[in-house]
Design a protein around this motif. Structure first.
Motif, PDB file in Angstrom:
ATOM      1  N   LEU A 157       0.818  -1.203   0.000  1.00 47.02           N
ATOM      2  CA  LEU A 157       0.000   0.000   0.000  1.00 47.02           C
ATOM      3  C   LEU A 157       0.858   1.261   0.000  1.00 47.02           C
ATOM      4  O   LEU A 157       0.321   2.375  -0.060  1.00 47.02           O
ATOM      5  CB  LEU A 157      -0.921   0.007   1.226  1.00 47.02           C
ATOM      6  CG  LEU A 157      -1.854  -1.205   1.355  1.00 47.02           C
ATOM      7  CD1 LEU A 157      -2.605  -1.151   2.676  1.00 47.02           C
ATOM      8  CD2 LEU A 157      -2.825  -1.257   0.190  1.00 47.02           C
ATOM      9  N   GLY A 158       2.177   1.066   0.099  1.00 46.22           N
ATOM     10  CA  GLY A 158       3.082   2.200   0.122  1.00 46.22           C
ATOM     11  C   GLY A 158       3.304   2.779   1.502  1.00 46.22           C
ATOM     12  O   GLY A 158       3.742   3.929   1.635  1.00 46.22           O
ATOM     13  N   TRP A 159       3.025   1.981   2.545  1.00 42.64           N
ATOM     14  CA  TRP A 159       3.115   2.473   3.926  1.00 42.64           C
ATOM     15  C   TRP A 159       4.218   1.762   4.688  1.00 42.64           C
ATOM     16  O   TRP A 159       4.401   0.548   4.575  1.00 42.64           O
ATOM     17  CB  TRP A 159       1.785   2.254   4.662  1.00 42.64           C
ATOM     18  CG  TRP A 159       0.640   3.027   4.100  1.00 42.64           C
ATOM     19  CD1 TRP A 159       0.699   4.099   3.252  1.00 42.64           C
ATOM     20  CD2 TRP A 159      -0.748   2.783   4.328  1.00 42.64           C
ATOM     21  NE1 TRP A 159      -0.566   4.536   2.948  1.00 42.64           N
ATOM     22  CE2 TRP A 159      -1.472   3.750   3.593  1.00 42.64           C
ATOM     23  CE3 TRP A 159      -1.438   1.854   5.089  1.00 42.64           C
ATOM     24  CZ2 TRP A 159      -2.862   3.806   3.597  1.00 42.64           C
ATOM     25  CZ3 TRP A 159      -2.828   1.905   5.098  1.00 42.64           C
ATOM     26  CH2 TRP A 159      -3.526   2.872   4.360  1.00 42.64           C
ATOM     27  N   THR A 160       4.922   2.520   5.502  1.00 43.48           N
ATOM     28  CA  THR A 160       5.871   1.978   6.468  1.00 43.48           C
ATOM     29  C   THR A 160       5.166   1.843   7.823  1.00 43.48           C
ATOM     30  O   THR A 160       4.023   2.287   7.990  1.00 43.48           O
ATOM     31  CB  THR A 160       7.064   2.925   6.638  1.00 43.48           C
ATOM     32  OG1 THR A 160       6.579   4.181   7.145  1.00 43.48           O
ATOM     33  CG2 THR A 160       7.792   3.158   5.314  1.00 43.48           C
ATOM     34  N   ALA A 161       5.872   1.272   8.792  1.00 44.64           N
ATOM     35  CA  ALA A 161       5.312   1.203  10.145  1.00 44.64           C
ATOM     36  C   ALA A 161       5.035   2.603  10.683  1.00 44.64           C
ATOM     37  O   ALA A 161       4.018   2.837  11.345  1.00 44.64           O
ATOM     38  CB  ALA A 161       6.282   0.459  11.066  1.00 44.64           C
ATOM     39  N   LEU A 162       5.933   3.550  10.395  1.00 49.54           N
ATOM     40  CA  LEU A 162       5.747   4.920  10.874  1.00 49.54           C
ATOM     41  C   LEU A 162       4.510   5.546  10.257  1.00 49.54           C
ATOM     42  O   LEU A 162       3.694   6.174  10.957  1.00 49.54           O
ATOM     43  CB  LEU A 162       6.988   5.756  10.536  1.00 49.54           C
ATOM     44  CG  LEU A 162       7.013   7.197  11.040  1.00 49.54           C
ATOM     45  CD1 LEU A 162       6.915   7.238  12.564  1.00 49.54           C
ATOM     46  CD2 LEU A 162       8.278   7.903  10.562  1.00 49.54           C
ATOM     47  N   LEU A 163       4.332   5.371   8.980  1.00 48.65           N
ATOM     48  CA  LEU A 163       3.153   5.926   8.314  1.00 48.65           C
ATOM     49  C   LEU A 163       1.870   5.291   8.851  1.00 48.65           C
ATOM     50  O   LEU A 163       0.871   5.991   9.077  1.00 48.65           O
ATOM     51  CB  LEU A 163       3.259   5.720   6.802  1.00 48.65           C
ATOM     52  CG  LEU A 163       4.206   6.687   6.082  1.00 48.65           C
ATOM     53  CD1 LEU A 163       4.613   6.118   4.722  1.00 48.65           C
ATOM     54  CD2 LEU A 163       3.536   8.052   5.900  1.00 48.65           C
ATOM     55  N   GLU A 164       1.882   3.983   9.071  1.00 44.62           N
ATOM     56  CA  GLU A 164       0.667   3.331   9.580  1.00 44.62           C
ATOM     57  C   GLU A 164       0.363   3.766  11.005  1.00 44.62           C
ATOM     58  O   GLU A 164      -0.809   3.923  11.370  1.00 44.62           O
ATOM     59  CB  GLU A 164       0.805   1.807   9.493  1.00 44.62           C
ATOM     60  CG  GLU A 164       0.750   1.297   8.077  1.00 44.62           C
ATOM     61  CD  GLU A 164      -0.035   0.013   7.918  1.00 44.62           C
ATOM     62  OE1 GLU A 164      -0.582  -0.490   8.917  1.00 44.62           O
ATOM     63  OE2 GLU A 164      -0.107  -0.481   6.781  1.00 44.62           O
ATOM     64  N   ALA A 165       1.403   3.946  11.820  1.00 38.96           N
ATOM     65  CA  ALA A 165       1.166   4.385  13.197  1.00 38.96           C
ATOM     66  C   ALA A 165       0.474   5.732  13.224  1.00 38.96           C
ATOM     67  O   ALA A 165      -0.348   6.018  14.103  1.00 38.96           O
ATOM     68  CB  ALA A 165       2.485   4.466  13.956  1.00 38.96           C
ATOM     69  N   VAL A 166       0.793   6.588  12.257  1.00 41.41           N
ATOM     70  CA  VAL A 166       0.187   7.930  12.194  1.00 41.41           C
ATOM     71  C   VAL A 166      -1.134   7.900  11.443  1.00 41.41           C
ATOM     72  O   VAL A 166      -2.157   8.405  11.912  1.00 41.41           O
ATOM     73  CB  VAL A 166       1.156   8.919  11.521  1.00 41.41           C
ATOM     74  CG1 VAL A 166       0.502  10.293  11.383  1.00 41.41           C
ATOM     75  CG2 VAL A 166       2.457   9.024  12.306  1.00 41.41           C
ATOM     76  N   GLN A 167      -1.116   7.285  10.272  1.00 39.36           N
ATOM     77  CA  GLN A 167      -2.275   7.339   9.396  1.00 39.36           C
ATOM     78  C   GLN A 167      -3.437   6.490   9.900  1.00 39.36           C
ATOM     79  O   GLN A 167      -4.603   6.857   9.721  1.00 39.36           O
ATOM     80  CB  GLN A 167      -1.867   6.877   8.000  1.00 39.36           C
ATOM     81  CG  GLN A 167      -2.859   7.211   6.902  1.00 39.36           C
ATOM     82  CD  GLN A 167      -2.263   6.995   5.523  1.00 39.36           C
ATOM     83  OE1 GLN A 167      -1.125   6.579   5.380  1.00 39.36           O
ATOM     84  NE2 GLN A 167      -3.036   7.286   4.494  1.00 39.36           N
ATOM     85  N   LEU A 168      -3.133   5.367  10.535  1.00 40.24           N
ATOM     86  CA  LEU A 168      -4.186   4.463  10.986  1.00 40.24           C
ATOM     87  C   LEU A 168      -4.311   4.405  12.504  1.00 40.24           C
ATOM     88  O   LEU A 168      -5.224   3.767  13.020  1.00 40.24           O
ATOM     89  CB  LEU A 168      -3.936   3.054  10.434  1.00 40.24           C
ATOM     90  CG  LEU A 168      -3.892   2.950   8.902  1.00 40.24           C
ATOM     91  CD1 LEU A 168      -3.599   1.523   8.480  1.00 40.24           C
ATOM     92  CD2 LEU A 168      -5.187   3.441   8.280  1.00 40.24           C
ATOM     93  N   GLY A 169      -3.397   5.060  13.227  1.00 37.27           N
ATOM     94  CA  GLY A 169      -3.487   5.104  14.679  1.00 37.27           C
ATOM     95  C   GLY A 169      -4.472   6.167  15.139  1.00 37.27           C
ATOM     96  O   GLY A 169      -5.054   6.900  14.334  1.00 37.27           O
ATOM     97  N   ASP A 170      -4.628   6.250  16.472  1.00 39.67           N
ATOM     98  CA  ASP A 170      -5.603   7.194  17.016  1.00 39.67           C
ATOM     99  C   ASP A 170      -4.953   8.442  17.617  1.00 39.67           C
ATOM    100  O   ASP A 170      -5.645   9.295  18.182  1.00 39.67           O
ATOM    101  CB  ASP A 170      -6.497   6.521  18.057  1.00 39.67           C
ATOM    102  CG  ASP A 170      -5.715   5.999  19.266  1.00 39.67           C
ATOM    103  OD1 ASP A 170      -4.506   6.310  19.400  1.00 39.67           O
ATOM    104  OD2 ASP A 170      -6.317   5.273  20.075  1.00 39.67           O
TER     105      ASP A 170
END
Length: 209
Positions: A141-154
């Motif tokens: 999807l083009g996401w790193t762990a850092l991006l997912e923590a921000v983009q999909l986190g709360d």
């Protein structure tokens, strides 16, 4: 889905692994059960144990030679499942089995990515400290762990801590997603000022080492 017809011992092993019955697991193995038997969904005993967080059973199966990287049709493996559950004890149980840190889930991610998304602080810290997993791995999807923590986190305490941990272990704050958007921009758009500030500081360190 099975590689061969399941014997009664195989079925007993699969069931016992999920239930966490150590004695039943030992008995099934002694009766000739295959440690790599697969149920109708293509899951091995170790994968079923990992999903159920049966740590003692997992240790026993790893000692018996179970493959920590064996994937089902959904591309779940015992190791990859630890990133979903966030179980540090299971991580430790599977490490002696030699997990393939580059093995990808169905989204093309490695275990630290779902852990970061789900807010598993202790797991993110452990997997980055105790293994050589790629902190900047990019999934399909083009996401790193850092991006997912921000983009999909709360944006709460757990995800703020995860961002700090990822950055402390060398995550690149300037890596954008597939649309060219950085983690800091996502944080600003989502109203996470503390995360945005941490990312801004990290960007400064990256650009001016």
């Amino acid at each position: 889905m099975t590689d061969r017809p399941l014997s009664p011992a195989d079925r007993s092993l699969l069931d016992a692994a999920e239930r966490g019955g150590l004695d039943a697991v030992r008995a099934a193995l002694a009766a000739g059960a295959s440690v790599e038997a697969r149920d109708d969904e293509g899951r091995t005993p170790l994968l079923r144990a990992a999903f159920a967080d049966r740590v003692a059973v997992a240790r026993l199966l790893v000692e018996a030679g179970a493959d920590v990287n064996a994937q089902d049709p959904q591309l779940n493996s015992p190791w990859l499942v630890t990133g979903i559950t966030g179980s540090v004890p299971m991580l430790h149980a599977l490490l002696p089995g030699g997990p393939d840190l580059t093995r990808r889930n169905r989204y093309g991610g490695v275990s630290v990515i779902p852990a970061a998304e789900r807010g598993h602080v202790a797991y993110v810290r452990a997997v980055l400290t105790e293994t050589a997993i790629d902190v900047d791995h990019v999934n399909d999807l083009g996401w790193t762990a850092l991006l997912e923590a921000v983009q999909l986190g709360d944006g709460g305490p757990a995800h703020r801590e995860i961002v700090d941990i990822l950055l402390a272990h060398g995550a690149d704050p300037l890596l954008p997603d597939a649309d060219g958007t950085t983690a800091r921009t996502h944080a600003e758009r989502r109203g996470f000022p503390e995360i945005a500030a941490a990312l801004l500081a990290a960007e400064g360190r990256t650009l001016n080492p």
